[in-house]
Design a protein around this motif. Structure first.
Motif, short mmCIF file in Angstrom:
data_model
loop_
_atom_site.label_atom_id
_atom_site.label_comp_id
_atom_site.label_asym_id
_atom_site.label_seq_id
_atom_site.Cartn_x
_atom_site.Cartn_y
_atom_site.Cartn_z
N ASN A 104 43.06 53.63 36.43
CA ASN A 104 43.93 52.72 37.16
C ASN A 104 45.35 52.83 36.61
N ILE A 154 47.60 46.29 46.64
CA ILE A 154 46.48 46.41 47.59
C ILE A 154 45.91 45.02 47.90
N HIS A 158 36.79 44.98 36.77
CA HIS A 158 36.07 43.85 37.39
C HIS A 158 35.47 42.90 36.37
N TRP A 188 37.32 50.20 49.75
CA TRP A 188 38.11 51.14 48.95
C TRP A 188 37.53 52.52 49.22
N TRP A 230 33.51 48.30 38.75
CA TRP A 230 34.33 49.07 37.81
C TRP A 230 34.41 48.34 36.48
N GLY A 283 40.65 44.19 41.25
CA GLY A 283 40.86 44.20 39.81
C GLY A 283 42.22 44.78 39.45
N LEU A 284 42.59 45.82 40.19
CA LEU A 284 43.86 46.50 39.95
C LEU A 284 45.06 45.56 40.12
N1 PBE Z 1 40.11 49.78 43.00
C1 PBE Z 1 39.18 50.80 43.49
C2 PBE Z 1 39.25 48.60 42.86
C3 PBE Z 1 37.99 49.12 42.34
C4 PBE Z 1 37.83 50.35 43.14
C5 PBE Z 1 40.67 50.26 41.72
C6 PBE Z 1 41.15 49.60 43.99
C7 PBE Z 1 39.83 47.34 42.23
O1 PBE Z 1 39.15 46.32 42.12
O2 PBE Z 1 41.01 47.35 41.88
#
Ligand code: PBE
Length: 268
Positions: free
Chosen positions: A250, A18, A227, A175, A222, A23-24
């Motif tokens: 995640n 993404i 995060h 998101w 998160w 963070g992911l």
């Molecule tokens: N996400 C959704 C975000 C937090 C919300 C898991 C894609 C991320 O930072 O990865």
């Protein structure tokens, strides 16, 4: 270790990621290291582009590996599974925190109180997300959820004084989870008399904006894992109001028809 028919060959050793900075993405890079998946590549893009790739692969029953998270409507639209993560690279179930700027409590005590009392369940957030995915405007989806859940909303607004047009600027990343939560709490604040602006930003600026006071708050931090780096960088300069939701997840996600079950299986 290259198997011509294996999952690596079928997907070109690519994981569909993404936004850079999410963070992911960092967790996935750690996982590639933890599992010694040197042959694999993590593609940068956006959450929307990732879902479009998933949709396309799914329609053609083609193998695909994505970076995924819950809550997310994709789990109700497609048959998907998380790959097992025996090394725990992606951490466990997390919380989402509300974070506001220093001084908000003095400047807009009612809004501060509402943000502090904001708390809901994954199922609530999913209901808003599903309506948005089905084409409803996020503002309308938020209004619909608010009308259907007066008891929850009155817990959030309990004891909070009404605003008289004070500006409140909430920052969020696009998101699906954060679109749902930000529009919902933004609408509640508006109904209580605040002049609410929702500003879509990147993840770094979301944390930096609340820390430097250019934004009043956000509801999409998160923690403790996703995060953590942003959080630790800015934590002395903002006020953490604690969790507004528990039970996120995640990981790497594949359609059920893909014949692997664990991140270990990517090693072949
Ligand atoms: N996400 C959704 C975000 C937090 C919300 C898991 C894609 C991320 O930072 O990865």
């Amino acid at each position: 270790n290259e198997n011509a028919n294996g999952i690596g060959a079928q997907t070109g050793y690519k994981i569909v990621g993404i936004e850079p900075g999410a963070g992911l993405m960092g967790l996935t890079m750690n996982a590639l290291e933890d599992y010694k998946l040197d042959d694999w590549m993590l593609l940068e893009g956006s959450s929307a582009a990732m879902v479009a790739e998933l949709q396309k692969a799914y329609t053609n029953q083609k193998p695909i590996i994505i970076t995924g998270w819950s809550p997310h409507w994709m789990f109700s639209s497609f048959d998907l599974k998380y790959l097992e993560d025996p090394k725990g690279s992606f951490g466990g179930a997390e919380d989402i925190h509300t974070i506001v700027r220093k001084g908000l409590e003095q400047d807009a005590p009612g809004a501060y109180k509402i943000l502090d009392q904001f708390s809901w369940e994954p199922g609530d957030m999913e209901a808003v997300m599903v309506d948005i995915t089905n084409g409803m405007d996020p503002t309308e989806a938020a209004e619909k959820w608010i009308s259907a859940n007066p008891d929850k909303v009155s817990q959030w607004t309990n004891g909070a004084g009404s605003g008289s047009g004070e500006p409140i600027n909430l920052v969020f990343v696009a998101w699906d989870t954060e679109i749902a939560s930000t529009y919902t709490i933004g609408k509640v604040l508006e109904q209580k008399g605040y002049d609410v602006t929702l500003s879509q930003v990147e993840v770094g600026p979301m944390f930096a904006g609340v820390a430097n006071g250019s934004a009043d708050g956000m509801v999409g931090a998160w923690l403790p894992t996703t995060h953590v780096e942003y959080y630790n960088t800015y934590k002395d300069d903002f006020v953490d109001l604690g969790r507004n939701l528990h039970g996120t997840k995640n990981g790497l996600v594949v359609p059920e028809y893909v014949d692997i079950n664990s991140i270990e299986d990517l090693k072949e």
